[in-house]
Design an enzyme around this catalytic site. Structure first.
Site, PDB file in Angstrom:
ATOM      1  N   LYS A 190       0.855  -1.184   0.000  1.00  0.00           N
ATOM      2  CA  LYS A 190       0.000   0.000   0.000  1.00  0.00           C
ATOM      3  C   LYS A 190       0.895   1.240   0.000  1.00  0.00           C
ATOM      4  O   LYS A 190       1.336   1.715   1.038  1.00  0.00           O
ATOM      5  CB  LYS A 190      -0.907  -0.010   1.236  1.00  0.00           C
ATOM      6  CG  LYS A 190      -2.280   0.667   1.025  1.00  0.00           C
ATOM      7  CD  LYS A 190      -2.227   2.133   0.608  1.00  0.00           C
ATOM      8  CE  LYS A 190      -1.993   3.027   1.803  1.00  0.00           C
ATOM      9  NZ  LYS A 190      -2.030   4.483   1.409  1.00  0.00           N
ATOM     10  N   GLY A 243       7.093   5.441   7.745  1.00  0.00           N
ATOM     11  CA  GLY A 243       6.395   6.724   7.768  1.00  0.00           C
ATOM     12  C   GLY A 243       6.549   7.415   9.102  1.00  0.00           C
ATOM     13  O   GLY A 243       7.520   7.196   9.833  1.00  0.00           O
ATOM     14  N   SER A 244       5.567   8.224   9.440  1.00  0.00           N
ATOM     15  CA  SER A 244       5.654   9.058  10.639  1.00  0.00           C
ATOM     16  C   SER A 244       5.380   8.258  11.906  1.00  0.00           C
ATOM     17  O   SER A 244       4.640   7.261  11.885  1.00  0.00           O
ATOM     18  CB  SER A 244       4.645  10.207  10.546  1.00  0.00           C
ATOM     19  OG  SER A 244       3.324   9.721  10.718  1.00  0.00           O
ATOM     20  N   GLY A 248       2.557   5.388  12.657  1.00  0.00           N
ATOM     21  CA  GLY A 248       3.095   4.106  13.073  1.00  0.00           C
ATOM     22  C   GLY A 248       2.428   3.578  14.342  1.00  0.00           C
ATOM     23  O   GLY A 248       2.159   2.378  14.464  1.00  0.00           O
ATOM     24  N   GLU A 265       9.497   1.471  10.588  1.00  0.00           N
ATOM     25  CA  GLU A 265      10.614   2.370  10.282  1.00  0.00           C
ATOM     26  C   GLU A 265      10.043   3.781  10.288  1.00  0.00           C
ATOM     27  O   GLU A 265       9.358   4.192   9.351  1.00  0.00           O
ATOM     28  CB  GLU A 265      11.213   2.023   8.915  1.00  0.00           C
ATOM     29  CG  GLU A 265      12.434   2.839   8.565  1.00  0.00           C
ATOM     30  CD  GLU A 265      12.931   2.545   7.162  1.00  0.00           C
ATOM     31  OE1 GLU A 265      13.183   3.516   6.422  1.00  0.00           O
ATOM     32  OE2 GLU A 265      13.045   1.357   6.804  1.00  0.00           O
ATOM     33  N   CYS A 299      14.134  10.298   6.243  1.00  0.00           N
ATOM     34  CA  CYS A 299      14.076   9.984   7.671  1.00  0.00           C
ATOM     35  C   CYS A 299      15.448  10.060   8.324  1.00  0.00           C
ATOM     36  O   CYS A 299      15.551  10.335   9.520  1.00  0.00           O
ATOM     37  CB  CYS A 299      13.446   8.609   7.876  1.00  0.00           C
ATOM     38  SG  CYS A 299      14.247   7.292   6.938  1.00  0.00           S
ATOM     39  N   GLU A 396      10.591  16.593  14.011  1.00  0.00           N
ATOM     40  CA  GLU A 396      11.046  16.267  12.661  1.00  0.00           C
ATOM     41  C   GLU A 396      10.440  17.257  11.669  1.00  0.00           C
ATOM     42  O   GLU A 396       9.214  17.364  11.564  1.00  0.00           O
ATOM     43  CB  GLU A 396      10.656  14.840  12.286  1.00  0.00           C
ATOM     44  CG  GLU A 396      11.257  14.398  10.964  1.00  0.00           C
ATOM     45  CD  GLU A 396      11.008  12.928  10.663  1.00  0.00           C
ATOM     46  OE1 GLU A 396      11.913  12.291  10.098  1.00  0.00           O
ATOM     47  OE2 GLU A 396       9.922  12.430  10.994  1.00  0.00           O
TER      48      GLU A 396
END
Length: 503
Positions: A190, A243-244, A248, A265, A299, A396
């Site tokens: 996805k 992703g973020s 997550g 991750e 990242c 971030e």
């Protein structure tokens, strides 16, 4: 259509899917148009509407799950060597069409075309690397203190769900898919609803190379519909997310309801530490690449620049001078070094963070707090006089913005580096060998560089500590993530002892 963006994007997509009039999911060898709400995409270089397509919805997940289950059985029934040969063929297909894939990636994500070419080559390398592992990853024979032969088998999970982000669509597609299928799994991939294009192409080329139909299904749609339905589906045995941290957490919570293992991750706020005895010229050039390459949408970006106070002004001045020379421009221009930010939401966040940094007392040594008049362009920005308590040093930013923080001693540098919830990456620059190893051993990060930054290879394990997630997505360690261990006990004694039972 407001401009040519949609036409150009669809033309690039039609190189691979000649009959496509829009974007859909790639399921069981076919492009399946969605039935859900319309997803409107925007051209990052102009900010104007581009393609629109329908969300795949829960119905497409059901089709993909059935296809994946069938294909996985076919795939696992092949010899390990046969699977490896197919993976090498996938790599060849990718290499043959590098330019067309790179153009589609650039148009779809806003990344500079020269970066996209390199990433397609890396994806081919991923399939080659894991194709080579397909017949070399095996179990063990364990010397148990009985008359049994005890051995282990490494078996696939079955069907895995992989959710990838918009910042590096084709790269993260290969990064996840290659180790999964190497170990005999099927995949429901996805990608971000903003950048599904090149992932769809990877699915197509895999089947062209000989993978069973339905082995790699690419689901084009929204997280709250497609990903949510996939996590809940009984066929899915593992979830991998890039992703973020906020997303997550939600994915891990949903997976936990089905006791599904995850690999997460997530984000980073990595410290790039510069000591006074370092090669400052090389460190300055690399520090720019660490944060400004890819428009900082990485990242592992070196977003916190920790500089020893005795060289702070000199070094930050070098970074700021260099930042002003970096070529920001259109994604398809070969001269472009930094393209636009992928989407409006992220662009707004970056500009807000720059403004908040200045308001908190940081100095904008390079870059601008002014918004772009067209497209989502952010000039490489250097914030000096930053303290680690400022939001720009803790949140971030995910853009071309570096926060430069001074330190005096090695101990202080380590304290600042570890004063964060994240732990994805970091680096140290010094000519003191002992210091290099001390710092590498004490910074809490899954990847750490000495006198370098952002060197990543499929053969090396990658993942984070803390809020940066858990599990590993590359190297041989990824193969453990995509297999489960079965212990088999075989009695070898001619008259084994029995301790219970009656005849």
């Amino acid at each position: 259509m407001e401009n040519n963006a949609a036409e150009n994007l669809l033309a690039a997509f039609a190189h691979f899917f000649p009959n496509a009039k829009t974007i859909g999911s790639f399921v069981d060898g076919d492009l399946v148009e969605g039935t859900g709400e319309l997803i409107q995409l925007y051209d990052a270089a102009t900010g104007k509407p581009s393609l629109a397509y329908k969300d795949g919805g829960a119905a497409v997940v059901e089709l993909a799950a059935d296809a994946a289950q069938r294909a996985q059985k076919q795939w696992w029934a092949l010899t390990h060597a046969a699977r490896g040969r197919v993976m090498f063929e996938i790599a060849r297909e990718l290499r043959k069409d590098t330019e067309s894939i790179a153009r589609l990636e650039s148009l779809g994500s806003g990344k500079p075309i020269r970066d996209c070419r390199g990433e397609v080559a890396k994806v081919a390398e991923m399939f080659e690397y894991y194709g080579g592992w397909a017949d070399k990853f095996y179990g063990d024979v364990i010397p148990v203190p009985t008359s049994h032969l005890n051995y282990t088998r490494r078996e696939p999970a079955g069907t895995v769900l992989q959710i990838t982000p918009w910042n590096a669509p084709v790269f993260t597609c290969g990064w996840q898919v290659a180790p999964a299928i190497s170990m005999g799994n099927a995949v429901l991939l996805k990608p971000s609803e903003l950048t599904p294009f090149t992932s769809l192409v990877v699915g197509l080329l895999a089947e062209k190379a000989g993978a069973p139909k339905g082995l790699i299904n690419v689901l084009a749609g929204l997280g709250q519909t497609v990903a949510q339905a996939a996590i809940a589906h009984k066929v899915v045995k593992k979830v991998v997310f890039v992703g973020s941290p906020a997303t997550g957490v939600r994915i891990a919570e949903a997976a936990a309801k089905r006791v599904l293992p995850c690999v997460l991750e997530l984000g980073g706020k990595s410290a790039n530490i510069i000591f006074a005895d370092a090669d400052l010229k090389r460190a300055a050039l690399t520090a720019q690449a660490a944060i400004f390459a890819g428009a900082g949408q990485s990242c592992v970006a070196g977003s916190r620049l920790l500089v020893q106070r005795s060289i702070y002004d000199e070094f930050v001045g070098m970074i700021a001078t260099g930042a002003k020379k970096i070529r920001v421009g259109a994604p398809l221009d070969d001269a472009t070094e930094v393209g636009p930010i992928n989407n409006r939401t992220q662009y707004d966040h970056i500009m807000k963070m720059i403004a908040s940094g200045v308001q908190a007392g940081a100095t904008l040594a390079a870059g601008s707090a002014e918004r772009s008049s067209g497209g989502y362009f952010v000039s490489p920005a250097v914030l000096s006089n930053v303290t680690n308590e400022m939001d720009v040093a803790r949140t971030e930013i995910f853009g071309p913005v570096v926060a430069a923080i001074p330190f005096d001693t090695e101990e202080e540098a380590l304290n600042i580096a570890n004063d964060t919830e994240f732990g994805l990456a970091g680096a140290v620059w010094t000519n003191d060998v002992g210091r290099a190893h001390r710092v590498a051993g004490q910074v809490n990060a899954g990847t750490f560089w000495v006198n370098g930054y952002k060197t990543i290879n499929v053969a090396s394990p990658f993942g984070g500590y803390g809020l940066s997630g858990y599990g590993r997505s590359s190297g041989v360690e990824a193969l453990y993530e995509y297999t489960q261990t079965k212990s088999v006990w075989v009695e070898t004694a001619s008259e084994p002892a029995t301790t219970f039972g009656y005849l």
